[in-house]
Design a protein around this motif. Structure first.
Motif, PDB file in Angstrom:
ATOM      1  N   ASP A  76      41.020  68.309  20.333  1.00  0.00           N
ATOM      2  CA  ASP A  76      40.010  68.799  19.410  1.00  0.00           C
ATOM      3  C   ASP A  76      39.535  70.167  19.906  1.00  0.00           C
ATOM      4  O   ASP A  76      39.099  70.290  21.051  1.00  0.00           O
ATOM      5  CB  ASP A  76      38.855  67.795  19.359  1.00  0.00           C
ATOM      6  CG  ASP A  76      37.789  68.174  18.356  1.00  0.00           C
ATOM      7  OD1 ASP A  76      38.068  69.033  17.493  1.00  0.00           O
ATOM      8  OD2 ASP A  76      36.682  67.607  18.441  1.00  0.00           O
ATOM      9  N   PRO A  77      39.604  71.206  19.077  1.00  0.00           N
ATOM     10  CA  PRO A  77      39.247  72.550  19.554  1.00  0.00           C
ATOM     11  C   PRO A  77      37.796  72.668  20.016  1.00  0.00           C
ATOM     12  O   PRO A  77      37.511  73.403  20.967  1.00  0.00           O
ATOM     13  CB  PRO A  77      39.498  73.454  18.349  1.00  0.00           C
ATOM     14  CG  PRO A  77      40.336  72.676  17.426  1.00  0.00           C
ATOM     15  CD  PRO A  77      40.129  71.239  17.724  1.00  0.00           C
ATOM     16  N   LEU A  78      36.884  71.929  19.395  1.00  0.00           N
ATOM     17  CA  LEU A  78      35.488  72.000  19.821  1.00  0.00           C
ATOM     18  C   LEU A  78      35.288  71.382  21.199  1.00  0.00           C
ATOM     19  O   LEU A  78      34.498  71.870  22.003  1.00  0.00           O
ATOM     20  CB  LEU A  78      34.578  71.322  18.799  1.00  0.00           C
ATOM     21  CG  LEU A  78      34.356  72.103  17.497  1.00  0.00           C
ATOM     22  CD1 LEU A  78      33.516  71.290  16.533  1.00  0.00           C
ATOM     23  CD2 LEU A  78      33.712  73.437  17.776  1.00  0.00           C
ATOM     24  N   VAL A  79      36.019  70.308  21.487  1.00  0.00           N
ATOM     25  CA  VAL A  79      35.910  69.672  22.800  1.00  0.00           C
ATOM     26  C   VAL A  79      36.489  70.596  23.870  1.00  0.00           C
ATOM     27  O   VAL A  79      35.921  70.733  24.962  1.00  0.00           O
ATOM     28  CB  VAL A  79      36.614  68.293  22.795  1.00  0.00           C
ATOM     29  CG1 VAL A  79      36.673  67.709  24.182  1.00  0.00           C
ATOM     30  CG2 VAL A  79      35.919  67.347  21.845  1.00  0.00           C
ATOM     31  N   VAL A  80      37.608  71.244  23.568  1.00  0.00           N
ATOM     32  CA  VAL A  80      38.200  72.182  24.525  1.00  0.00           C
ATOM     33  C   VAL A  80      37.253  73.348  24.783  1.00  0.00           C
ATOM     34  O   VAL A  80      37.045  73.759  25.932  1.00  0.00           O
ATOM     35  CB  VAL A  80      39.569  72.674  24.006  1.00  0.00           C
ATOM     36  CG1 VAL A  80      40.116  73.782  24.887  1.00  0.00           C
ATOM     37  CG2 VAL A  80      40.549  71.528  23.931  1.00  0.00           C
ATOM     38  N   LEU A  81      36.627  73.866  23.736  1.00  0.00           N
ATOM     39  CA  LEU A  81      35.679  74.962  23.890  1.00  0.00           C
ATOM     40  C   LEU A  81      34.450  74.521  24.684  1.00  0.00           C
ATOM     41  O   LEU A  81      33.946  75.278  25.528  1.00  0.00           O
ATOM     42  CB  LEU A  81      35.263  75.482  22.511  1.00  0.00           C
ATOM     43  CG  LEU A  81      34.405  76.737  22.484  1.00  0.00           C
ATOM     44  CD1 LEU A  81      35.162  77.907  23.103  1.00  0.00           C
ATOM     45  CD2 LEU A  81      33.992  77.057  21.068  1.00  0.00           C
TER      46      LEU A  81
END
Length: 149
Positions: free
Chosen positions: A86-91
């Motif tokens: 998930d891009p938000l979790v990575v960010l």
């Protein structure tokens, strides 16, 4: 204490050597070389009573051979690609882990950093950590025994 005469010592020594030689020449009933049968199906080469093939000498622990695997048909599934999170979790992880690291490097190498950069990194850390905490499950499933496949 009295010392023995050399002839008595020699006689005792010869007697000892003769007894040891007769013990070595007598076959040992527990020796694996006395039983020339090959190991049975349940007997491994390192088990007592096993002999090395063709030599008749006892097999040691380093003479063990690993049996062939029966898992020839098993093919493990392909792992998921690394970038599919998930891009938000990575960010959020980049902010929660990267901001303290950046602050540490700035404290060591860039002492005259502007206050806005330091405040931005602190806000980035707080935002990333709070997002990660908010994604944690709210309650635990107490009916589960923990075993999952």
């Amino acid at each position: 204490m009295s010392e023995r005469e050399p002839s008595q010592d020699d006689a005792v020594w010869q007697d000892l050597v003769a007894r040891l030689e007769s013990a070595e020449s007598a076959p040992d009933p527990q020796s694996p070389s006395a039983d020339p049968q090959p190991p049975t199906a349940g007997e491994t080469p390192s088990s007592p009573g096993a002999t090395q093939p063709g030599t008749g000498t006892p097999a040691g622990p380093r003479d063990f051979s690993v049996p062939a695997d029966d898992d020839e048909g098993f093919v493990p599934p392909e792992p998921a690609p690394l970038g599919t999170g998930d891009p938000l979790v990575v960010l959020a992880w980049c902010g929660a882990a990267g901001a303290p690291l950046a602050l540490l490097l700035m404290a060591m190498f860039w002492r005259s950093a502007p206050f806005a950069v330091i405040a931005g990194l602190v806000v980035l850390f707080i935002a990333g950590a709070s997002y990660l905490v908010s994604r944690l499950p709210g309650d635990r499933d107490h009916g589960d025994d923990g075993a999952r496949v």
